[in-house]
Write a protein that holds these residues in place. Structure first.
Motif, PDB file in Angstrom:
ATOM      1  N   PRO A  30      33.265  40.819  40.164  1.00 47.78           N
ATOM      2  CA  PRO A  30      33.291  39.399  40.536  1.00 47.78           C
ATOM      3  C   PRO A  30      32.501  38.493  39.593  1.00 47.78           C
ATOM      4  O   PRO A  30      32.876  37.332  39.399  1.00 47.78           O
ATOM      5  CB  PRO A  30      32.682  39.388  41.947  1.00 47.78           C
ATOM      6  CG  PRO A  30      32.969  40.746  42.481  1.00 47.78           C
ATOM      7  CD  PRO A  30      32.843  41.666  41.286  1.00 47.78           C
ATOM      8  N   ILE A  36      38.479  36.021  40.889  1.00 47.66           N
ATOM      9  CA  ILE A  36      38.154  36.662  42.167  1.00 47.66           C
ATOM     10  C   ILE A  36      37.452  35.644  43.068  1.00 47.66           C
ATOM     11  O   ILE A  36      36.432  35.088  42.704  1.00 47.66           O
ATOM     12  CB  ILE A  36      37.245  37.891  41.955  1.00 47.66           C
ATOM     13  CG1 ILE A  36      37.957  38.949  41.128  1.00 47.66           C
ATOM     14  CG2 ILE A  36      36.802  38.458  43.295  1.00 47.66           C
ATOM     15  CD1 ILE A  36      37.062  40.111  40.691  1.00 47.66           C
ATOM     16  N   TYR A  39      35.255  39.498  47.256  1.00 45.95           N
ATOM     17  CA  TYR A  39      35.353  40.898  46.830  1.00 45.95           C
ATOM     18  C   TYR A  39      34.434  41.727  47.710  1.00 45.95           C
ATOM     19  O   TYR A  39      33.212  41.592  47.653  1.00 45.95           O
ATOM     20  CB  TYR A  39      34.931  41.005  45.361  1.00 45.95           C
ATOM     21  CG  TYR A  39      35.481  42.179  44.612  1.00 45.95           C
ATOM     22  CD1 TYR A  39      36.817  42.226  44.248  1.00 45.95           C
ATOM     23  CD2 TYR A  39      34.664  43.228  44.226  1.00 45.95           C
ATOM     24  CE1 TYR A  39      37.323  43.287  43.513  1.00 45.95           C
ATOM     25  CE2 TYR A  39      35.156  44.294  43.498  1.00 45.95           C
ATOM     26  CZ  TYR A  39      36.488  44.313  43.144  1.00 45.95           C
ATOM     27  OH  TYR A  39      36.994  45.361  42.412  1.00 45.95           O
ATOM     28  N   VAL A  56      38.473  48.625  48.871  1.00 47.30           N
ATOM     29  CA  VAL A  56      38.203  47.355  48.210  1.00 47.30           C
ATOM     30  C   VAL A  56      39.163  46.321  48.802  1.00 47.30           C
ATOM     31  O   VAL A  56      40.359  46.584  48.912  1.00 47.30           O
ATOM     32  CB  VAL A  56      38.434  47.434  46.683  1.00 47.30           C
ATOM     33  CG1 VAL A  56      38.220  46.074  46.028  1.00 47.30           C
ATOM     34  CG2 VAL A  56      37.555  48.488  46.048  1.00 47.30           C
ATOM     35  N   ALA A  58      40.060  42.367  48.051  1.00 52.42           N
ATOM     36  CA  ALA A  58      39.829  41.280  47.103  1.00 52.42           C
ATOM     37  C   ALA A  58      40.779  40.128  47.401  1.00 52.42           C
ATOM     38  O   ALA A  58      41.967  40.348  47.643  1.00 52.42           O
ATOM     39  CB  ALA A  58      40.043  41.773  45.670  1.00 52.42           C
ATOM     40  N   TYR A  69      43.263  39.673  37.407  1.00 55.16           N
ATOM     41  CA  TYR A  69      42.334  40.740  37.826  1.00 55.16           C
ATOM     42  C   TYR A  69      42.933  42.116  37.567  1.00 55.16           C
ATOM     43  O   TYR A  69      42.276  42.978  36.982  1.00 55.16           O
ATOM     44  CB  TYR A  69      42.011  40.556  39.298  1.00 55.16           C
ATOM     45  CG  TYR A  69      41.434  41.773  39.979  1.00 55.16           C
ATOM     46  CD1 TYR A  69      40.091  42.110  39.832  1.00 55.16           C
ATOM     47  CD2 TYR A  69      42.230  42.587  40.782  1.00 55.16           C
ATOM     48  CE1 TYR A  69      39.556  43.225  40.476  1.00 55.16           C
ATOM     49  CE2 TYR A  69      41.701  43.691  41.414  1.00 55.16           C
ATOM     50  CZ  TYR A  69      40.370  44.011  41.257  1.00 55.16           C
ATOM     51  OH  TYR A  69      39.849  45.115  41.891  1.00 55.16           O
TER      52      TYR A  69
END
Length: 97
Positions: A30, A36, A39, A56, A58, A69
């Motif tokens: 991040p 992002i 996160y 994860v 995001a 990303y």
């Protein structure tokens, strides 16, 4: 908003140090990838058998930001250097919020 969720299960040979390193390296993203928005990552609490071991979540403003990303060299390096060597299985989904 656009959300990316990924779940990992590690190999039996994966060490505590390797798993911790994955989290530490992902946690750096991040600060390095401006697209992002949110996160969150974490290890499974172990309450239910059969779960994946790590997740994860995001969030991004758009699909295009997610693609930045996804393809970012730092993100790809974390995958190649830290995740793939201990990865047993992966599941992922992306969706609009």
């Amino acid at each position: 908003m656009f959300r990316h969720v990924v779940l990992f299960t590690w190999t039996q040979e994966a060490t505590d140090e390797q798993r911790a390193r994955v989290a530490a390296e992902l946690d750096k993203l991040p600060g390095a990838i401006a697209e992002i928005r949110s996160y969150i990552l974490g290890t499974d609490a172990g309450v239910n058998p059969g779960n994946h071991q790590f997740a994860v979540v995001a969030d991004f403003d758009s699909v295009d930001d997610y693609l930045v990303y996804r393809d970012h060299p730092l993100h790809q390096a974390v995958i190649a250097e830290y995740i793939k060597p201990i990865l047993a299985s992966r599941a992922a989904i992306q969706f609009e919020l």
